[in-house]
Scaffold this motif. Structure first.
Motif, PDB file in Angstrom:
ATOM      1  N   ARG A 224      -3.957  -1.211   8.609  1.00  0.00           N
ATOM      2  CA  ARG A 224      -3.714  -0.485   7.307  1.00  0.00           C
ATOM      3  C   ARG A 224      -4.617   0.875   7.670  1.00  0.00           C
ATOM      4  O   ARG A 224      -3.758   1.960   7.666  1.00  0.00           O
ATOM      5  CB  ARG A 224      -4.695  -1.004   6.442  1.00  0.00           C
ATOM      6  CG  ARG A 224      -4.238  -1.916   5.517  1.00  0.00           C
ATOM      7  CD  ARG A 224      -5.129  -2.207   3.870  1.00  0.00           C
ATOM      8  NE  ARG A 224      -4.183  -3.606   4.353  1.00  0.00           N
ATOM      9  CZ  ARG A 224      -4.807  -4.509   3.171  1.00  0.00           C
ATOM     10  NH1 ARG A 224      -5.346  -3.990   2.002  1.00  0.00           N
ATOM     11  NH2 ARG A 224      -3.711  -5.397   2.488  1.00  0.00           N
TER      12      ARG A 224
ATOM     13  N   ASP B  74      -1.647   3.416   9.140  1.00  0.00           N
ATOM     14  CA  ASP B  74      -0.888   4.213   8.302  1.00  0.00           C
ATOM     15  C   ASP B  74      -0.088   4.815   8.042  1.00  0.00           C
ATOM     16  O   ASP B  74      -1.266   5.611   8.109  1.00  0.00           O
ATOM     17  CB  ASP B  74      -0.884   3.398   7.039  1.00  0.00           C
ATOM     18  CG  ASP B  74       0.371   3.131   5.563  1.00  0.00           C
ATOM     19  OD1 ASP B  74       1.186   2.826   6.003  1.00  0.00           O
ATOM     20  OD2 ASP B  74       0.257   4.323   5.151  1.00  0.00           O
TER      21      ASP B  74
ATOM     22  N   SER C  63      -4.811  -3.753  -4.103  1.00  0.00           N
ATOM     23  CA  SER C  63      -4.470  -3.857  -2.772  1.00  0.00           C
ATOM     24  C   SER C  63      -3.758  -6.008  -4.628  1.00  0.00           C
ATOM     25  O   SER C  63      -4.454  -6.695  -3.872  1.00  0.00           O
ATOM     26  CB  SER C  63      -5.096  -4.782  -1.772  1.00  0.00           C
ATOM     27  OG  SER C  63      -4.414  -5.077  -1.018  1.00  0.00           O
TER      28      SER C  63
ATOM     29  N   HIS D 154      -8.944  -6.485   4.467  1.00  0.00           N
ATOM     30  CA  HIS D 154      -8.018  -5.816   4.723  1.00  0.00           C
ATOM     31  C   HIS D 154      -9.082  -3.879   4.173  1.00  0.00           C
ATOM     32  O   HIS D 154      -9.101  -3.286   4.767  1.00  0.00           O
ATOM     33  CB  HIS D 154      -6.943  -5.324   4.615  1.00  0.00           C
ATOM     34  CG  HIS D 154      -6.059  -6.388   6.365  1.00  0.00           C
ATOM     35  ND1 HIS D 154      -5.864  -5.836   6.945  1.00  0.00           N
ATOM     36  CD2 HIS D 154      -4.779  -7.504   5.710  1.00  0.00           C
ATOM     37  CE1 HIS D 154      -5.194  -7.162   7.556  1.00  0.00           C
ATOM     38  NE2 HIS D 154      -4.618  -7.338   6.961  1.00  0.00           N
ATOM     39  N   ASP D 155      -9.017  -4.718   2.633  1.00  0.00           N
ATOM     40  CA  ASP D 155      -9.398  -3.540   2.150  1.00  0.00           C
ATOM     41  C   ASP D 155     -11.030  -3.034   2.559  1.00  0.00           C
ATOM     42  O   ASP D 155     -11.260  -1.979   1.768  1.00  0.00           O
ATOM     43  CB  ASP D 155      -9.802  -3.761   0.756  1.00  0.00           C
ATOM     44  CG  ASP D 155      -8.328  -3.862   0.482  1.00  0.00           C
ATOM     45  OD1 ASP D 155      -7.239  -3.633   0.218  1.00  0.00           O
ATOM     46  OD2 ASP D 155      -7.802  -5.798  -0.277  1.00  0.00           O
TER      47      ASP D 155
ATOM     48  N   LEU E 169     -10.973  -0.707   5.068  1.00  0.00           N
ATOM     49  CA  LEU E 169     -10.289   0.268   4.713  1.00  0.00           C
ATOM     50  C   LEU E 169     -11.207   1.344   4.210  1.00  0.00           C
ATOM     51  O   LEU E 169     -11.467   2.616   4.179  1.00  0.00           O
ATOM     52  CB  LEU E 169      -9.285   0.155   4.326  1.00  0.00           C
ATOM     53  CG  LEU E 169      -8.402   0.966   2.972  1.00  0.00           C
ATOM     54  CD1 LEU E 169      -7.464   1.778   5.376  1.00  0.00           C
ATOM     55  CD2 LEU E 169      -6.821   0.944   3.104  1.00  0.00           C
TER      56      LEU E 169
ATOM     57  N   GLN F 167       0.097  -1.012  -3.128  1.00  0.00           N
ATOM     58  CA  GLN F 167      -1.021  -0.896  -1.751  1.00  0.00           C
ATOM     59  C   GLN F 167      -1.315   0.868  -2.073  1.00  0.00           C
ATOM     60  O   GLN F 167      -0.338   1.360  -1.660  1.00  0.00           O
ATOM     61  CB  GLN F 167      -0.536  -1.155  -0.823  1.00  0.00           C
ATOM     62  CG  GLN F 167       0.210  -2.125  -0.302  1.00  0.00           C
ATOM     63  CD  GLN F 167      -1.187  -3.054   0.113  1.00  0.00           C
ATOM     64  OE1 GLN F 167      -1.969  -2.957   0.344  1.00  0.00           O
ATOM     65  NE2 GLN F 167      -0.810  -4.201  -0.397  1.00  0.00           N
TER      66      GLN F 167
ATOM     67  N   TYR G 268       3.725  -2.165   5.885  1.00  0.00           N
ATOM     68  CA  TYR G 268       2.997  -1.515   7.198  1.00  0.00           C
ATOM     69  C   TYR G 268       3.930  -1.730   8.515  1.00  0.00           C
ATOM     70  O   TYR G 268       3.177  -1.773   9.091  1.00  0.00           O
ATOM     71  CB  TYR G 268       1.233  -2.884   7.504  1.00  0.00           C
ATOM     72  CG  TYR G 268       0.644  -2.201   5.821  1.00  0.00           C
ATOM     73  CD1 TYR G 268       0.578  -0.854   6.162  1.00  0.00           C
ATOM     74  CD2 TYR G 268       0.364  -3.165   5.095  1.00  0.00           C
ATOM     75  CE1 TYR G 268      -0.305  -0.721   4.605  1.00  0.00           C
ATOM     76  CE2 TYR G 268      -0.002  -2.876   4.027  1.00  0.00           C
ATOM     77  CZ  TYR G 268      -0.948  -1.559   4.053  1.00  0.00           C
ATOM     78  OH  TYR G 268      -1.690  -1.458   2.592  1.00  0.00           O
TER      79      TYR G 268
END
Ligand SMILES: NC(=O)c1ccc[n+]([C@@H]2O[C@H](COP(=O)([O-])OP(=O)(O)OC[C@H]3O[C@@H](n4cnc5c(N)ncnc54)[C@H](O)[C@@H]3O)[C@@H](O)[C@H]2O)c1
Length: 329
Positions: free
Chosen positions: A121, A124, A149, A173-174, A177, A236, A278
């Motif tokens: 991510r 992105d 998400s 993932h979050d 991020l 997302q 993604y």
């Protein structure tokens, strides 16, 4: 031309092998998979040869290793690649165990080899541009980040049971991020969770709906919400609020076509799941690794980033289980 050995020819291995083959700067020299047909099919597509994991890691005509095998194999394959002196790009997570990650990172540190973790991510185009503007001061000092998400639907139960739980499998993932956006380490994590989508997920000891609040030592706050269901696709979105304004990045729709009539305005559905949403991020991630290895640049996200995200995922899991905030060192 950087010569890759790709380990794992499943869902994500295919995505990465195709990027390497199309890059013009690297090639897939060898491919390994536990299923001979999976390896043979992808090898034929990207012009690679099939070999065993062990032979690929020690091969003189392999310059870099890409690991896309299931999570339980990552740490040992990273160590083997590092011991062979090779730079490694490994899919997330390094391991579901923080202790195992620490052990693995010691090997990489001792060998002074390159290790990058596939937190896609960060690559992105919209999220990367938002983070750059944040660092350039577009909204002043960051005060609060919000990350939403939601998957379009829950994974099969067989997957859920081996996943390590939503916090370690999906929210990881979050959590990465959040560190990327806020730019500071979180020191306290508070989590709520429930099984509102599928009771079987709750019966397996996991959640399908979760919210996490985290705070850094200086007071910056991040809120993450996750769901294993969204009737309208793969949702997302991120928003960062600062002393001078707000930056946000939203969903990407199948097309930019909009229908307007007496009932209102209607856009097309959003890109449905991770390989579509993604796709560019995965490609940018692999191209960044190729550039870093070819030109001797530092890679990010690093093994340390993988470790920190895992610590936050463990803290979130513990907070959900105990109902109390958890401090993170
Ligand atoms: N960054 C992301 O968004 C993202 C997305 C999907 C998966 N992943 C990660 O990538 C990894 C692979 O996931 P996937 O969805 O591609 O799984 P998958 O099951 O589709 O593919 C894994 C492949 O590895 C092969 N394999 C199993 N054991 C092996 C071994 N010891 N040596 C060589 N090959 C072996 C399997 O036969 C299979 O073809 C997981 O760790 C997952 O967390 C990351």
């Amino acid at each position: 031309m950087l010569r890759f050995g790709v380990l794992g020819a499943g869902r994500i291995g295919k995505v990465h092998a195709r990027t390497i083959a199309a890059s013009g700067k690297a090639k897939v020299a060898y491919l390994a998979d536990a299923l001979p047909k999976a390896a043979a099919d992808l090898a034929a597509e990207v012009g690679a040869r099939v070999a065993s994991v062990e032979d690929i890691i020690k091969a003189k005509d392999v310059d870099a290793i890409l690991i896309a095998t299931p999570t339980p194999f990552h740490a040992e394959q990273i160590e083997a690649g590092s011991n062979a002196g090779k730079p490694v790009l490994c899919e997330k997570p390094v391991s579901l165990s923080v202790e195992r990650i620490e052990q693995c990172l010691k090997v990489v540190e001792k060998n002074k080899t390159t290790l990058m973790i596939g937190f896609n991510r960060r690559f992105d185009p919209s999220f990367a541009a938002l983070q750059k503007r944040l660092r350039d001061g577009a909204v002043g000092s960051v005060e609060m980040a919000t990350i939403i998400s939601r998957d379009p639907g829950p994974p099969p139960m067989d997957y859920v049971k081996l996943s390590g739980g939503l916090f370690r499998d999906m929210m990881i993932h979050d959590l990465d991020l959040a560190r990327f956006l806020v730019g500071e380490e979180f020191t306290v994590v508070n989590a709520l969770g429930a099984s509102l989508v599928d009771k079987a997920i709750g019966a397996a000891g996991d959640v399908d709906t979760a919210a996490v609040h985290m705070q850094t030592a200086s007071g910056k706050i991040c809120v993450i919400t996750n769901s294993r269901r969204a009737t309208y696709g793969y949702d997302q979105r991120i928003e960062v609020h600062g002393s001078k304004g707000m930056l946000r990045a939203g969903n990407i729709h199948n097309t930019t076509v909009e229908l307007a009539n007496g009932e209102g305005f209607r856009e097309d559905p959003i890109l449905n799941f991770f390989t579509e949403r993604y796709g560019q991020a995965y490609a940018n991630e692999v191209l960044t690794f190729i550039d870093a290895v070819t030109n001797g640049k530092t890679v990010a996200p690093s093994g340390f980033d993988g470790l920190q995200a895992q610590k936050l995922a463990d803290a979130a899991t513990l907070s959900w289980q105990t109902g109390a905030p958890v401090k993170v060192s």
